[in-house]
Scaffold this active site. Structure first.
Site, PDB file in Angstrom:
ATOM      1  N   LYS A 270       0.872  -1.174   0.000  1.00 40.45           N
ATOM      2  CA  LYS A 270       0.000   0.000   0.000  1.00 40.45           C
ATOM      3  C   LYS A 270       0.908   1.222   0.000  1.00 40.45           C
ATOM      4  CE  LYS A 270      -3.949  -2.033   2.380  1.00 40.45           C
ATOM      5  NZ  LYS A 270      -4.876  -1.988   1.246  1.00 40.45           N
ATOM      6  N   ARG A 346      -9.688 -11.940   1.433  1.00 41.43           N
ATOM      7  CA  ARG A 346     -10.504 -13.009   0.839  1.00 41.43           C
ATOM      8  C   ARG A 346      -9.757 -14.344   0.861  1.00 41.43           C
ATOM      9  NH1 ARG A 346     -10.903  -9.748  -4.764  1.00 41.43           N
ATOM     10  NH2 ARG A 346     -10.856  -8.064  -3.248  1.00 41.43           N
TER      11      ARG A 346
HETATM   12  N1  BES Z   1      -8.030  -4.174   3.878  1.00 47.44           N
HETATM   13  C1  BES Z   1      -8.166  -3.747   2.538  1.00 47.44           C
HETATM   14  C2  BES Z   1      -9.483  -3.031   2.265  1.00 47.44           C
HETATM   15  C3  BES Z   1      -9.646  -1.703   2.909  1.00 47.44           C
HETATM   16  C4  BES Z   1      -9.245  -0.556   2.262  1.00 47.44           C
HETATM   17  C5  BES Z   1     -10.235  -1.599   4.146  1.00 47.44           C
HETATM   18  C6  BES Z   1      -9.424   0.673   2.855  1.00 47.44           C
HETATM   19  C7  BES Z   1     -10.400  -0.372   4.751  1.00 47.44           C
HETATM   20  C8  BES Z   1     -10.001   0.770   4.100  1.00 47.44           C
HETATM   21  C9  BES Z   1      -8.087  -4.952   1.613  1.00 47.44           C
HETATM   22  O1  BES Z   1      -7.266  -5.978   2.029  1.00 47.44           O
HETATM   23  C10 BES Z   1      -7.514  -4.463   0.333  1.00 47.44           C
HETATM   24  O2  BES Z   1      -6.399  -4.074   0.315  1.00 47.44           O
HETATM   25  N2  BES Z   1      -8.322  -4.509  -0.714  1.00 47.44           N
HETATM   26  C11 BES Z   1      -7.900  -4.063  -1.992  1.00 47.44           C
HETATM   27  C12 BES Z   1      -8.372  -5.086  -2.986  1.00 47.44           C
HETATM   28  C13 BES Z   1      -7.794  -4.873  -4.352  1.00 47.44           C
HETATM   29  C14 BES Z   1      -6.326  -5.164  -4.367  1.00 47.44           C
HETATM   30  C15 BES Z   1      -8.532  -5.790  -5.297  1.00 47.44           C
HETATM   31  C16 BES Z   1      -8.538  -2.709  -2.250  1.00 47.44           C
HETATM   32  O3  BES Z   1      -9.676  -2.497  -1.844  1.00 47.44           O
HETATM   33  O4  BES Z   1      -7.866  -1.843  -2.809  1.00 47.44           O
HETATM   34 MN    MN Z   2      -5.233  -5.682   1.441  1.00 47.14          MN
END
Ligand code: BES
Ligand code: MN
Ligand code: ZN
Length: 491
Positions: A270, A346
């Site tokens: 991230k 997931r």
């Molecule tokens: N934990 C995150 C989702 C999230 C993002 C929760 C912001 C709370 C605030 C999840 O693991 C994630 O990173 N999801 C990605 C998925 C993508 C790579 C398909 C996302 O939402 O960007």
């Molecule tokens: Mn994630």
């Protein structure tokens, strides 16, 4: 703080602060309220006039009376036809915050009864006060509590509803546990300490706990979960708490929570503004809600067997990290091409769902801070609800409404699963950006075989920067109240 379901009314109660809830229709004052005005030597009317009080929801005003009632306050409830449990809960929070600001130790609350249900009214007011007064100073050096002042709360004209006060206390215990788990930093809440918290709940409230260590998870073939856990220096902990009622359970249910105590994104790190990496301690909000529900349910003791499950780990980076492109095999034999290591939740849920599916429960619900896409779709206040089963979706929506937690059904558009097609494996873990919360739900569905199932994407409401009646800024404890309500109402 001590709550009393009092037989006193606003005409007979005495103490530091009397708060009366006024609907728009209760102006001009008549009946009981004009009697109260007399008791206060006309100061109630004076207060209304001086502040041009219109009883709008969220509004309040306070005046000094002296004598039997030190302060008299009014809280707006809006139009009486709009009165619902959530407006009562919020008004109770306004009352409590006002009393605290006015340095009152005793508070008398005189609110109308919702829907001829003194039971539910009692529970809801107590929830609003307790949750509004919760403050978390664990990580401040100045630990002196500013709420020490408010100690006695009387719910007026609600005599004998102690059981509903107790229920509120149990529910709030769960919400506060969830808030404190989410708010705690990732160097404090780790997979190890999360499992310890589950052990504490088991010990304190008589639940049974099984924690599957890494070797056991390997033996069960949980390759998707363990793929995520590989880079962490912390051991993964697969948590399975069980509440078993005395006698034959009316129903058996399972709750599954995403338990990423930190989500760095992995090698798809991230990065950059808006990635919110510094907030990714809240990626165990699903597990927090499930453990919070466990704490509440263990005390309320319904006739329902409930399993509380989380495949806890961190998503980290090291020489052991899963690579973008790795193919993992989940415990149901399905293979997954990891085209993005940041879609890790997931992967952990896949094995948790396969495990829960085998428990033979009547229904299971997972909660997960799963996708940023769900926040884009529904904003920060509303969780996404996904289920192939209309009855379960409707039951959860109704529970959420009673609990004052916003939930909106999203479509499980089968066609979108095409976006997860992989050339080399059964599926990829990540689809295209459009409909990202839907493809995530469709991915999870691949790991549910026999059990009626719903998924709640709580990425938005798990955390709030805003001060919102009974939710102070920070962790909200979202999900606990809906889950408890759903379990108690399930037949
Ligand atoms: N934990 C995150 C989702 C999230 C993002 C929760 C912001 C709370 C605030 C999840 O693991 C994630 O990173 N999801 C990605 C998925 C993508 C790579 C398909 C996302 O939402 O960007
Ligand atoms: Mn994630
Ligand atoms: Zn995550």
């Amino acid at each position: 703080m001590k709550f009393v379901a009092a037989d006193k009314s606003c005409l007979t109660w005495s103490g530091d602060c009397l708060v009366v809830g006024l609907s728009e229709e209760s102006l001009p004052l008549t009946g009981l309220l004009s009697n109260l005005n007399e008791r206060a030597s006309g100061l109630l009317q004076e207060l209304i006039d001086e502040t041009d009080f219109k009883a709008k929801a969220g509004s309040s005003a306070v005046i000094r009376v002296g004598g039997e009632i030190r302060k008299l306050a009014i809280v707006g409830l809006g139009a009486s036809e709009d009165l619902n449990l959530e407006s009562l809960r919020r008004a109770a929070a306004v009352a409590a915050k006002l009393a605290k600001r006015e340095k009152c130790a005793s508070l008398g609350i005189s609110f109308p009864i919702w829907n001829n249900s003194p039971e539910r009214t009692t529970q809801t007011i107590a929830e609003g006060v307790t949750l509004a007064m919760h403050e978390d100073k664990r990580f401040k050096s100045d630990t002196e509590s500013s709420t020490a002042g408010l100690s006695d709360i009387s719910l007026l004209d609600l005599p004998g509803y102690e059981a509903d006060l107790a229920k509120a206390a149990h529910v709030c215990d769960g919400v506060i546990l969830a808030r404190e788990l989410v708010a705690a930093p990732p160097n404090v809440v780790t997979p190890v300490t999360l499992a310890e918290t589950a052990a504490d709940i088991a010990k304190d409230h008589g639940l049974t706990l099984k924690v599957l260590e890494q070797a056991e998870c390997e033996a069960l073939g949980m390759g998707a979960y363990l793929g995520v856990a590989m880079a962490s220096d912390m051991p993964p902990k697969f948590i399975h708490l069980t509440y078993t009622p005395q006698g034959t359970p009316k129903r058996k249910l399972a709750l599954i929570g995403k338990g990423l105590t930190f989500d760095s994104g992995g090698l798809n790190i991230k990065a950059g503004a808006g990635s919110m990496i510094e907030l990714m301690k809240m990626d165990m909000g699903g597990a927090a809600a499930v453990l919070g529900a466990a704490k509440a349910i263990a005390q309320i003791k319904p006739d329902v067997e409930v399993h509380f499950i989380s495949a806890a780990t961190e998503n980290m980076i090291s020489g052991h990290a899963m690579h973008p492109g790795d193919i993992l095999t989940a415990s149901n034999g399905k293979t997954i091409e990891v085209n993005n290591t940041d879609a890790e939740g997931r992967l952990t849920l896949a094995d948790a769902l396969v495990y829960a599916d085998k428990l033979g429960v009547d229904a299971m619900v997972d909660l997960a801070t799963l996708t940023g896409a769900c926040i884009v779709a529904l904003g920060n206040d509303v969780a996404g609800l996904f289920s192939p089963n209309d009855e379960l979706a409707e039951a959860l929506a109704q529970a959420a409404d009673k609990a004052g937690e916003k939930l909106w059904r999203m479509p499980m558009e089968d066609k979108y699963f095409d976006g997860l097609k992989s050339i080399v494996a059964d599926m990829k873990n990540t689809g295209p950006r459009p409909g990202g919360s839907i493809t995530a739900a469709l991915f999870l569905k691949q790991f549910v075989k026999d059990t009626t199932w719903a998924h709640m994407d709580i990425a938005g409401p798990v955390w709030s920067e805003k001060d919102n009646a009974y939710n102070n800024p920070g962790a909200t404890g979202y999900g606990v109240r809906t889950l408890v309500q759903w379990i108690l109402e399930s037949h």
